[in-house]
Design an enzyme around this catalytic site. Structure first.
Site, PDB file in Angstrom:
ATOM      1  N   ASP A 420       0.863  -1.177   0.000  1.00 50.09           N
ATOM      2  CA  ASP A 420       0.000   0.000   0.000  1.00 50.09           C
ATOM      3  C   ASP A 420       0.906   1.236   0.000  1.00 50.09           C
ATOM      4  O   ASP A 420       2.099   1.142   0.281  1.00 50.09           O
ATOM      5  CB  ASP A 420      -0.888  -0.044   1.245  1.00 50.09           C
ATOM      6  CG  ASP A 420      -1.732   1.202   1.406  1.00 50.09           C
ATOM      7  OD1 ASP A 420      -2.266   1.680   0.388  1.00 50.09           O
ATOM      8  OD2 ASP A 420      -1.861   1.702   2.530  1.00 50.09           O
ATOM      9  N   GLU A 540      -8.313  17.790   5.900  1.00 46.96           N
ATOM     10  CA  GLU A 540      -9.155  18.837   6.472  1.00 46.96           C
ATOM     11  C   GLU A 540      -8.519  19.411   7.729  1.00 46.96           C
ATOM     12  O   GLU A 540      -8.560  20.622   7.965  1.00 46.96           O
ATOM     13  CB  GLU A 540     -10.541  18.267   6.776  1.00 46.96           C
ATOM     14  CG  GLU A 540     -11.573  19.315   7.115  1.00 46.96           C
ATOM     15  CD  GLU A 540     -12.976  18.738   7.129  1.00 46.96           C
ATOM     16  OE1 GLU A 540     -13.372  18.214   8.189  1.00 46.96           O
ATOM     17  OE2 GLU A 540     -13.655  18.813   6.090  1.00 46.96           O
ATOM     18  N   PHE A 587     -18.574  15.854   1.482  1.00 47.56           N
ATOM     19  CA  PHE A 587     -17.672  15.212   0.525  1.00 47.56           C
ATOM     20  C   PHE A 587     -17.960  13.719   0.473  1.00 47.56           C
ATOM     21  O   PHE A 587     -18.111  13.074   1.502  1.00 47.56           O
ATOM     22  CB  PHE A 587     -16.223  15.441   0.956  1.00 47.56           C
ATOM     23  CG  PHE A 587     -15.213  14.840   0.022  1.00 47.56           C
ATOM     24  CD1 PHE A 587     -14.666  15.593  -1.001  1.00 47.56           C
ATOM     25  CD2 PHE A 587     -14.804  13.519   0.161  1.00 47.56           C
ATOM     26  CE1 PHE A 587     -13.734  15.039  -1.870  1.00 47.56           C
ATOM     27  CE2 PHE A 587     -13.885  12.953  -0.700  1.00 47.56           C
ATOM     28  CZ  PHE A 587     -13.349  13.730  -1.720  1.00 47.56           C
ATOM     29  N   ARG A 644      -0.545  16.444  -2.685  1.00 43.94           N
ATOM     30  CA  ARG A 644      -1.971  16.214  -2.919  1.00 43.94           C
ATOM     31  C   ARG A 644      -2.659  17.574  -3.000  1.00 43.94           C
ATOM     32  O   ARG A 644      -2.460  18.434  -2.145  1.00 43.94           O
ATOM     33  CB  ARG A 644      -2.571  15.380  -1.788  1.00 43.94           C
ATOM     34  CG  ARG A 644      -1.951  14.006  -1.702  1.00 43.94           C
ATOM     35  CD  ARG A 644      -2.369  13.255  -0.459  1.00 43.94           C
ATOM     36  NE  ARG A 644      -3.810  13.019  -0.424  1.00 43.94           N
ATOM     37  CZ  ARG A 644      -4.358  11.966   0.187  1.00 43.94           C
ATOM     38  NH1 ARG A 644      -3.591  11.072   0.783  1.00 43.94           N
ATOM     39  NH2 ARG A 644      -5.660  11.805   0.212  1.00 43.94           N
ATOM     40  N   THR A 725      -2.292   1.446  -4.763  1.00 43.58           N
ATOM     41  CA  THR A 725      -2.767   2.603  -4.002  1.00 43.58           C
ATOM     42  C   THR A 725      -4.098   3.097  -4.533  1.00 43.58           C
ATOM     43  O   THR A 725      -4.440   2.888  -5.706  1.00 43.58           O
ATOM     44  CB  THR A 725      -1.727   3.753  -4.060  1.00 43.58           C
ATOM     45  OG1 THR A 725      -2.245   4.891  -3.375  1.00 43.58           O
ATOM     46  CG2 THR A 725      -1.424   4.138  -5.500  1.00 43.58           C
ATOM     47  N   GLY A 726      -4.837   3.759  -3.659  1.00 48.83           N
ATOM     48  CA  GLY A 726      -6.104   4.372  -4.070  1.00 48.83           C
ATOM     49  C   GLY A 726      -5.925   5.784  -4.575  1.00 48.83           C
ATOM     50  O   GLY A 726      -6.885   6.413  -5.018  1.00 48.83           O
ATOM     51  N   ASP A 727      -4.687   6.314  -4.520  1.00 51.78           N
ATOM     52  CA  ASP A 727      -4.442   7.682  -4.971  1.00 51.78           C
ATOM     53  C   ASP A 727      -4.483   7.785  -6.490  1.00 51.78           C
ATOM     54  O   ASP A 727      -4.373   6.787  -7.210  1.00 51.78           O
ATOM     55  CB  ASP A 727      -3.076   8.157  -4.479  1.00 51.78           C
ATOM     56  CG  ASP A 727      -3.151   8.664  -3.049  1.00 51.78           C
ATOM     57  OD1 ASP A 727      -4.249   9.054  -2.632  1.00 51.78           O
ATOM     58  OD2 ASP A 727      -2.122   8.654  -2.354  1.00 51.78           O
ATOM     59  N   LYS A 828      -7.006  -4.926  -4.898  1.00 52.12           N
ATOM     60  CA  LYS A 828      -5.719  -5.224  -4.256  1.00 52.12           C
ATOM     61  C   LYS A 828      -5.582  -6.720  -3.997  1.00 52.12           C
ATOM     62  O   LYS A 828      -4.525  -7.319  -4.268  1.00 52.12           O
ATOM     63  CB  LYS A 828      -5.590  -4.458  -2.935  1.00 52.12           C
ATOM     64  CG  LYS A 828      -5.386  -2.959  -3.080  1.00 52.12           C
ATOM     65  CD  LYS A 828      -5.170  -2.313  -1.715  1.00 52.12           C
ATOM     66  CE  LYS A 828      -4.903  -0.830  -1.850  1.00 52.12           C
ATOM     67  NZ  LYS A 828      -4.612  -0.180  -0.557  1.00 52.12           N
ATOM     68  N   ASP A 852      -6.574  -2.776   3.313  1.00 44.20           N
ATOM     69  CA  ASP A 852      -5.460  -3.659   2.926  1.00 44.20           C
ATOM     70  C   ASP A 852      -5.641  -5.082   3.443  1.00 44.20           C
ATOM     71  O   ASP A 852      -4.818  -5.948   3.147  1.00 44.20           O
ATOM     72  CB  ASP A 852      -4.128  -3.102   3.465  1.00 44.20           C
ATOM     73  CG  ASP A 852      -3.849  -1.698   2.975  1.00 44.20           C
ATOM     74  OD1 ASP A 852      -4.065  -1.454   1.777  1.00 44.20           O
ATOM     75  OD2 ASP A 852      -3.432  -0.846   3.782  1.00 44.20           O
TER      76      ASP A 852
END
Length: 1180
Positions: A420, A540, A587, A644, A725-727, A828, A852
């Protein structure tokens, strides 16, 4: 407490209007069919007793008091070797046994008993953990009308409980009320899903009045809802209360093992208890994993069983022949009176009965103590891993932990690591680093990526001024007091200097958006005087800290407003401003944006929005794109720096426009039906239009300490690394550069979907990209060329389909590094399964979050990181560490040691048992297949259990071919594991052949010398007891000297176990021989009177020991001289102190002892060296 408490005046119904809504009094859902049969009578114990549900007691143990013995025995005799010895133990009670029953039953009882004791101890620990949880206390409403403390295990369905701040919920509850007037409470679900952000829950409006202890005296209600199920995010049910039916949804459900935060107390009624609760419904047992060494060991056992069966058949056949043809003339055997076991008239029956005798006699070919010895050794190995101070994280106080000892040796055979990114390679700590406001970039601090890139390119840059600036900036910041979440540095904005900027109005608006557009809760730190924030995400939280440091401090939230203290103003005096919250559009991963609609003190309605740049840019008005070009350029720069990003925008609303929209939004919010979410989304979409771009933020998810160095060392050890990764792709690529998974000059193969709606067309396009990638690699002539494969989640969904996944894998394994972006937890796990099954090699998955868990359980080895995303990954893992960098030592040091120790230990086990067991076969053949054992029964009993067990266990626990420092300096040594050099069939059969040779040498030396040779000075020859004891002495000496030659690393423990085992043999002979002849039989005084005075006994022992060890000594001498392995060379260098006296040679050997790799810092350096040499060659 009930009436005198201070009530919090904070109503959040408006704040959470997008996701929380008030249930209608007539909107009950249809309940009662299959799957929806549960009925809960609230606060009515007498009804509950008539309709019992499962208790709240949880148990994660494998056994209980009654099931332990049968289940544990079943598991032990599920092993084929133990089952075989059980059969032999039973047969030892019959006349067919060549041994006394005790010599067969005692070793089996010892081995099985020890294994069962280990199982029982581990299960007892689980029982104590369960007991600790079941004994927790909670306030439960009682029949007297008050709330008294009860243990969790006494909580029943329908009970009303009161849970206080920072306590865990004892069961799944329906939230009735909280200390907040509108029934809001905040819940931390880290134990459930790994997420650290707080989630808001809200009680039904009908139960808000149940907010004091006394109010529950007359409380009655009926809950009809779904049956127990594992879905954490859904709930269907109704509450019948005061003649009305209210629909219950997941926002009213408090799940067991989640924690109450930022709320003084809540009241709730128990719906699901114990194993019916959703968290327990999700608690699947970890899949059973076995190492490759252990699986191959089973095949070796089968081979030995085959050998055992063959020699038993030979023995029974020889016995039948002797009975038929020789028995009639052996008058001393009285053939006329022989029973059916020795009847010349029934040789077949006699041969078959002898088969049983032979199977028992030669059973020592199968090492009965192998399994239990390996279990003990693995537990001790795991203890050393747990206590390794080099893998202890001083910052968190967390050591490495081997959560299972079954896979220790598998750590030394890893081929591919699947990792990850967030929280594993990075810290999951967001620092506000840069920003763009009104088209102007701010922030001079370098990111980790920028600094790493500058440092590694320094040698090729003629002008290093920029690098010096970056390094100086970094060092200067290191001496400053760190502010968590804020790493920004730019004098143009700090200390109120932004007031002097030409775009001061836009800067002010930018900071106001950061300070107002959120759902966080402020908490005053009384020690520092600053506010900290409980935010839904680390991003945030960093925004609020940035706003505070820039002079806009969010310090209070009320039921409908947020308050911001503006430190720097034109007047020079701080001002506190109130923003009334009208709506919050939260969000979500689908919306990728968050919006708040507020009214400022001047009555102006503002829409403040932050979100992904691609989403915000599409919603800008024509006039709102003034800064779009510059902001886009800055965002690209920030992305390349590994940051980011989010875009910020706003819009002013007219009163009439807002009123009309809000009416539509309220209708959608209060509607009940399948299309409610779509109506809400449409209403939100209608308002979030015609925005004006203000700027963008850039936060850094920092790399964990030592990650680049760890990856470099793992690459030198020959391991491959995939990042899942989820990015988004840009962020993942930049982290790849920071970690040295990617580098300049590496050719990137990016596979993306075409965006076509035709699925077949998309698949064909992806297949074409994969084919083109393979062709590109095949046609590449440069041996140093490196390729990186980058693929996103949407494309991966197609690539993992059955007709394409093998081609995708074929491309991936040809690439130096693989990065999968925007992947889901399921993807994954699927990628991990593909690599594991497709390559057939050992995979290791490492991660820190609940997302994960799938890949951790799917991989051959799962490693969890004790990070900030909760403990779910750790709980599902086989090993846990606190930082990614400790993976280097876990694999390269402990993995290498454990693999080699276990491999050598198993090979030696089979060697010693073959050497010993075959002497029984030779003697039986020598004596006409009579079934006579040459050894005393007690010798046989002690062989595996005492005389040869401790040395082999010391080999498995303490052996080191090279030290830990050398393992890290010579990482290529690790490849001995993945290549399986110490446990391939060549090595195994070699050890078996050595055992065969030793058995022949020992048997024939003893037979030739003692057969008709005078044994003592008086002329007596050796009898059976003398022959057996002398032969057994030769075996004890030969086997223990052999293991001494096998070891590379000696401590006092090895010396005690090896030479102590030999001494124990003589001590046993003294004690056993001194016992009454009724016990010792023919061995009475055998050492004192029979063996010790006879020189031939000592000469035979010495000759047999030398003859048995010479072949192995010749083998290792030849190997070290002509075919040395890596560790042989290192051992000789260390022995002759060349590492100290000849540093040049030591450095040269270190550079050789690393795998050729195309990733990592070393690969970058090698590429630079080649580039410089090429430039020099051109100049020449």
């Amino acid at each position: 407490m009930a009436r005198g408490r201070i009530r919090a005046k904070l109503r959040k119904s408006h704040l959470y209007s997008f996701c929380l809504f008030r249930s209608s009094g007539s909107g009950g859902q249809s309940i009662g069919g299959p799957g929806f049969s549960r009925t809960v009578y609230c606060n009515e114990p007498q009804v509950l007793n008539q309709k019992p549900y499962r208790s709240n007691i949880i148990s994660t143990t494998k056994y209980n008091f009654f099931s332990f013995l049968p289940k544990a025995l079943y598991e032990q005799f599920h092993r084929v070797a133990n089952l075989y010895f059980l059969g032999c133990a039973i047969a030892s009670l019959t006349p067919l046994s060549p041994f006394s029953p005790v010599s067969m039953i005692a070793p089996l009882a010892f081995v099985v008993g020890l294994s069962m004791a280990k199982e029982g101890l581990e299960d007892w620990r689980r029982f104590m953990q369960d007991r600790e949880v079941n004994s927790r206390k909670v306030h439960v409403h009682n029949e007297e009308g008050g709330f008294g403390k009860k243990t969790w295990e006494d909580v029943r369905v329908g009970d009303v409980v009161k849970v206080e701040k920072d306590q865990f919920f004892p069961a799944d509850l329906l939230l009735l009320s909280s200390n907040y007037e509108d029934g809001i409470c905040y819940v931390e679900t880290m134990n459930l899903d790994g997420e650290t952000n707080l989630k808001a829950k809200k009680a039904l409006e009908a139960t808000l009045g149940l907010d004091e202890d006394d109010n529950f005296n007359n409380f009655k209600g009926i809950i009809k809802c779904e049956d127990p199920n594992p879905s954490l995010y859904t709930f269907v049910g109704n509450l019948e209360y005061e003649g009305k039916v209210y629909a219950i949804d997941p926002t009213q459900i408090l799940l067991r093992d989640s924690k109450l935060r930022n709320t003084e107390f809540v009241y709730g009624v128990v719906i699901f208890t114990g194993h019916d609760s959703k968290v327990m419904q999700n608690s699947t047992r970890s899949p059973s994993k076995r190492s490759r060494v252990e699986k191959k060991m089973d095949y070796i056992i089968y081979v030995l069983f085959s050998v055992l069966l063959v020699i038993s058949l030979i023995s029974s056949f020889g016995f039948a022949v002797e009975i038929k043809y020789s028995m009639p003339v052996w008058w001393f055997m009285r053939p006329q009176d022989a029973d059916e076991y020795y009847s010349p008239k029934k040789p077949v029956i006699s041969g078959l009965s002898h088969m049983v005798t032979a199977l028992m006699l030669y059973g020592y070919l199968i090492p009965i103590s192998l399994y239990v010895s390996i279990e003990v050794v693995k537990v001790l190995q795991a203890t050393f891993i747990n206590q390794d101070i080099q893998m202890y994280d001083e910052d968190t106080g967390i050591p490495a932990q081997a959560r299972t000892s079954n896979l220790n040796e598998e750590l030394g055979q890893v081929d591919t690591i699947l990792s990850d990114k967030t929280g594993t390679l990075t810290c999951n700590q967001m620092d506000f680093l840069k920003c763009s406001i009104a088209g102007i970039p701010y922030g001079v601090s370098p990111s980790e990526v920028e600094l790493a890139a500058a440092q590694q390119m320094a040698n090729d840059q003629e002008d290093q001024g920029e690098l010096k600036t970056l390094v100086a900036s970094k060092k200067e910041k290191a001496h400053k007091s760190p502010i968590k979440g804020f790493n920004f540095e730019d004098n143009r904005l700090m200390n109120g200097n932004w007031l002097k900027e030409p775009t001061a109005a836009r800067i002010m608006l930018f900071c106001q958006i950061l300070a107002v557009c959120h759902t966080a809760i402020p908490e005053l730190n009384e020690e520092t005087g600053n506010y900290t924030y409980e935010a839904e995400s680390p991003d945030e939280g960093s925004f609020l800290v940035a706003a505070r440091e820039l002079g806009f401090e969010f310090f209070q939230r009320t039921q409908s407003s947020v308050f911001v203290r503006e430190k720097y103003t034109a007047s020079g005096k701080p001002i506190e401003r109130e923003y009334k919250i009208l709506n919050v559009l939260e969000f979500t991963s689908k919306r990728k944006r968050m919006t708040v609609i507020v009214r400022d003190e001047e009555g102006q309605i503002l829409l403040l929005c932050k979100g992904a740049d691609s989403i915000i840019f599409d919603r800008l008005s024509k006039d709102g794109k003034l800064y779009l070009e510059d902001t886009t350029r800055h965002l690209n720069d920030y992305g390349e720096a590994g940051l980011r990003t989010l875009a910020l925008a706003y819009r002013k609303l007219e009163e009439s426009e807002y009123t009309a929209w809000n009416n539509e939004f309220q209708k959608a919010k209060t509607s009940i039906g399948a299309d409610r979410d779509a109506m809400l989304e449409n209403a939100a979409d209608m308002m979030e239009r015609d925005l004006f771009l203000v700027g963008a933020t850039a936060v850094e998810d920092k790399l964990q300490k030592g990650v680049p160095q760890c990856i470099d060392k793992l690459a030198q050890a020959g391991l491959k690394l995939w990042v899942l990764t989820g990015d988004k792709m840009e962020t993942a690529i930049n982290i790849g550069f920071a970690c040295s998974l990617l580098r300049q000059g590496m050719k990137q193969i990016c596979i993306t979907e075409s965006g076509s709606e035709d699925k077949q067309e998309v698949k064909e396009d992806i297949l074409k990209q994969i084919t083109n990638g393979l062709e590109m690699i095949k046609q590449e002539n440069d041996p140093h060329a490196a390729f990186a494969l980058i693929i996103d989640g949407k494309t991966l969904a197609y690539a993992l389909e059955d007709d394409m996944k093998l081609k995708f894998l074929g491309l991936a394994v040809e690439c130096a590094s693989v990065i999968c972006c925007r992947v889901s937890p399921k993807q994954k796990a699927l990628v991990t399964r593909l690599v594991k099954q497709g390559t057939g090699k050992t995979t290791l998955a490492i991660g820190d979050g609940a997302n994960d868990v799938g890949m951790i359980q799917e991989a051959d080895i799962g490693v969890g990181i004790s990070g900030v995303e909760g403990m779910q990954a750790v709980m599902a893992s086989d090993f846990s560490v606190s930082q990614f960098r400790f993976l280097e030592r876990l694999l390269v040091v402990h993995g290498h040691w454990c693999y080699k120790r276990i491999a050598q230990m198993i090979c030696y086990f089979f060697y010693k048992n073959i050497a010993f067991g075959l002497t029984l076969f030779y003697f039986e053949a020598f004596t006409g297949f009579s079934g006579q054992s040459v050894y005393d029964d007690w010798y046989m009993l002690l062989f595996n259990v005492v005389l040869t067990s401790l040395p082999v266990m010391s080999l498995g626990v303490f052996e080191q071919d090279v030290s830990s420092e050398v393992c890290l300096e010579f990482p290529a040594v690790y490849q001995q594991g993945p290549r399986n050099l110490f446990f391939d069939w060549y090595r195994i059969l070699g050890w078996m052949g050595n055992g065969l040779l030793c058995s022949l040498i020992i048997f024939f030396i003893n037979i030739i010398i003692l057969y008709d040779q005078a044994f003592r000075a008086e002329g007596q020859t050796a009898d059976l007891a003398v022959l057996g004891t002398t032969m057994f002495t030769c075996i004890v000496w030969s086997l223990n000297c052999q293991i001494a030659l096998t070891m590379s690393h000696f401590t006092w423990i090895q010396h005690v176990t090896i030479w102590g085992s030999i001494a124990a043999w003589y001590i046993f002979l003294l004690i056993y021989g001194a016992l009454s002849p009724r016990i010792s039989g023919d061995a009475y005084q055998i050492l004192v009177e029979g063996l010790a005075p006879a020189p031939i006994y000592w000469q035979t022992t010495l000759l047999a020991t030398i003859a048995c060890t010479l072949p192995y000594m010749a083998h290792i001498a030849y190997q070290r001289c002509f075919e040395p392995e890596d560790h042989h060379i290192i051992q000789e260098i260390k022995y002759y102190r060349k590492d100290v006296e000849d540093q040049h040679m030591w450095t040269r050997e270190r550079s050789k002892a690393r795998q050729k790799t195309k990733i990592g810092f070393t690969a970058r350096v090698d590429a630079k060296i080649r580039q410089v040499r090429a430039k020099l060659n051109k100049k020449q």
